[in-house]
Design a protein around this motif. Structure first.
Motif, PDB file in Angstrom:
ATOM      1  N   TRP A 206      37.412  32.854  35.827  1.00  0.00           N
ATOM      2  CA  TRP A 206      37.370  34.058  36.288  1.00  0.00           C
ATOM      3  C   TRP A 206      36.119  34.766  36.221  1.00  0.00           C
ATOM      4  CZ3 TRP A 206      39.577  33.049  31.213  1.00  0.00           C
ATOM      5  CH2 TRP A 206      38.840  33.492  30.300  1.00  0.00           C
ATOM      6  N   HIS A 284      48.325  34.753  33.805  1.00  0.00           N
ATOM      7  CA  HIS A 284      46.832  35.394  33.953  1.00  0.00           C
ATOM      8  C   HIS A 284      46.603  35.163  32.430  1.00  0.00           C
ATOM      9  CE1 HIS A 284      48.175  39.229  32.484  1.00  0.00           C
ATOM     10  NE2 HIS A 284      48.975  39.720  33.614  1.00  0.00           N
ATOM     11  N   ALA A 365      52.512  37.442  39.475  1.00  0.00           N
ATOM     12  CA  ALA A 365      51.806  37.732  38.079  1.00  0.00           C
ATOM     13  C   ALA A 365      52.507  38.781  37.172  1.00  0.00           C
ATOM     14  CB  ALA A 365      50.273  38.142  38.215  1.00  0.00           C
TER      15      ALA A 365
END
Lengths: 391, 60
Positions: A206, A284, A365
């Protein structure tokens, strides 16, 4: 002298449990083993606008340091899927300030907060947790507590002392590693996520911008994977001239529980909250919101149970029931999604990237619209059995 | 024969992730900033080595 509630661990889960219990009028002690609440932080720093609202907070520029309007997700072959909203959908946080702010809120609500104070054991009587032993600068202290909240993070010990196994299986934990970097950013209001077996096996890299030219650059990989998270992240940075030129201001590591929650979230006189209970979004890896919501529920149940004079497991399990209704069910669906996605090859992910939109990924998500993903997978014989796991 | 986990202090970030995967409670994060190994409890299973984000643990 004793407390109604002793909370062990001043992360988002513990501080929210302590604040809520104190607001309900209880006598609360919140202890944190680190010398500074919020430091060192552990990995990601993202929180959605909805998440901030659920915690009863208003974004404050001291800790909500960068507004995010969307995300770009990169498939293994580099294909980009973006979604950008006209409005702010989330913030990148300064965790050190945020965590401290939550602990301050607990203190302002009336809880006693003590940093650099380490829980060393539980006082048990007739199968009930009755208090906590802790240590401050070498001084050993015992205090009674009607209820103990174990919010002691991924390295959880407290619940184990009470007989609940909180050990993470290697399949159910990610190894995280992260740098805070000064780098050139093209879109400081967009999160970037990179997928691929060579980039981050069973995880992702990320880039979360913290400002115009500062970003949290990190990686999570499956705990069972061969290889070291740091090496994968370094290789990614090495492959990107823009990042390679950057400077490193901070280094952090951590374990991220991404499986289902522990078998039970309460026993006689004890509730488990946050990473200790494995309350994390498995897709996530975000746990700030999950821990905080769980902490608030636990704080409320603690107040009711103490008022009724019943802190038995049967009474405290109301926390687990309420949490499962509010968050557990959806998080379980998200665990299923993760387990399905983990079985996909890079080619499968590249194929999906051709068929999915950024909004689809946001929905997934959040545990929504799995049918769309399942339908695409069903059309490929090899993926049918994996797709069934989603339904 | 299996050995025991050994911590490389140069590399260890004291993140505590290994404490969370150890099935034998052999690892502890002292004061939240120093990783301790209880050699008596360690079976040398290697789960912590497999997990460590920075490669700071080796079973030797």
């Amino acid at each position: 002298m004793g407390y109604d509630v002793v909370v062990i661990g001043a992360g988002p889960g513990g501080s929210n449990a302590a604040r809520t219990a104190a607001e309900e009028g209880l006598d609360v002690l919140l202890i944190e083993k680190r010398q500074e609440i919020g430091a060192p932080k552990r990995c990601g720093e993202g929180l959605s606008v909805g998440g901030i609202k659920n915690l009863g907070l208003t974004p404050d520029p001291r800790w909500a340091i960068n507004e995010i309007r969307g995300a770009s997700v990169y498939a293994p072959n580099g294909k980009r899927i973006s979604v950008r909203y006209p409005e702010t959908i989330g913030y990148v946080l300064e965790r050190k300030i945020f965590d401290k702010h939550l602990a301050m809120n607990a203190a302002r609500a009336g809880a006693k907060v003590l940093a650099r104070t380490v829980a060393t054991g539980l006082i048990m009587e007739n199968g009930f947790v009755k208090g906590v032993r802790y240590s401050r600068f070498g001084e050993e202290i015992e205090t009674e507590a009607k209820i103990v909240v174990a919010a002691d993070g991924v390295e959880s010990k407290v619940a184990r002392w009470a007989g609940i196994n909180t050990t993470n299986k290697l399949m159910d934990i990610d190894a995280g590693f992260q740098y805070e970097m000064v780098v050139d950013l093209e879109e400081p209001d967009m999160l970037e996520l990179y997928f691929g077996a060579k980039i981050a096996p069973r995880g992702y890299v990320w880039i979360f911008p913290k400002g115009e030219d500062v970003a949290n650059v990190g990686i999570g990989i499956g705990g069972k994977e061969q290889g070291v998270a740091k090496k994968y992240l370094d290789a990614f940075i090495e492959s990107r001239p823009d990042l390679k030129r950057g400077s490193i201001l901070e280094v952090n590591a951590g374990g991220i529980p991404v499986g289902d929650p522990v078998d039970k979230l309460a026993t006689n006189g004890l509730m488990i909250v946050g990473d200790a209970a494995h309350q994390v979004n498995a897709i996530h890896g975000g746990g700030i919101h999950e821990a905080s919501v769980a902490g608030m529920i636990a704080g409320k149940v603690a107040a009711e149970a103490i008022q009724e004079g019943d802190v038995s497991e049967a009474r405290l399990m109301e926390y687990e029931h309420l949490w499962r209704e509010k968050r557990g069910k959806i998080l379980h669906k998200i665990v299923k999604l993760r387990q399905a996605i983990e079985k996909l090859s890079d080619d499968d992910l590249n194929m999906l990237a051709e068929k999915l939109t950024g909004q689809d990924l946001v929905d997934f998500a959040n545990g929504k619209n799995f049918m769309k993903l399942a339908k695409i997978m069903m059309r490929r014989p090899r993926l049918v059995s994996i797709a069934k796991g989603l339904l | 024969m299996k050995g025991k986990a050994a911590i490389n202090r140069e590399l260890c970030m004291a993140c505590g992730g290994c404490v969370g995967v150890c099935p034998f409670t052999a690892l502890e994060l002292e004061n939240g900033n120093k990783l301790d190994l209880d050699g008596e409890s360690c079976t040398g299973c290697g789960i912590c080595e497999r997990f460590c984000p920075v490669g700071a643990i080796k079973v030797v």
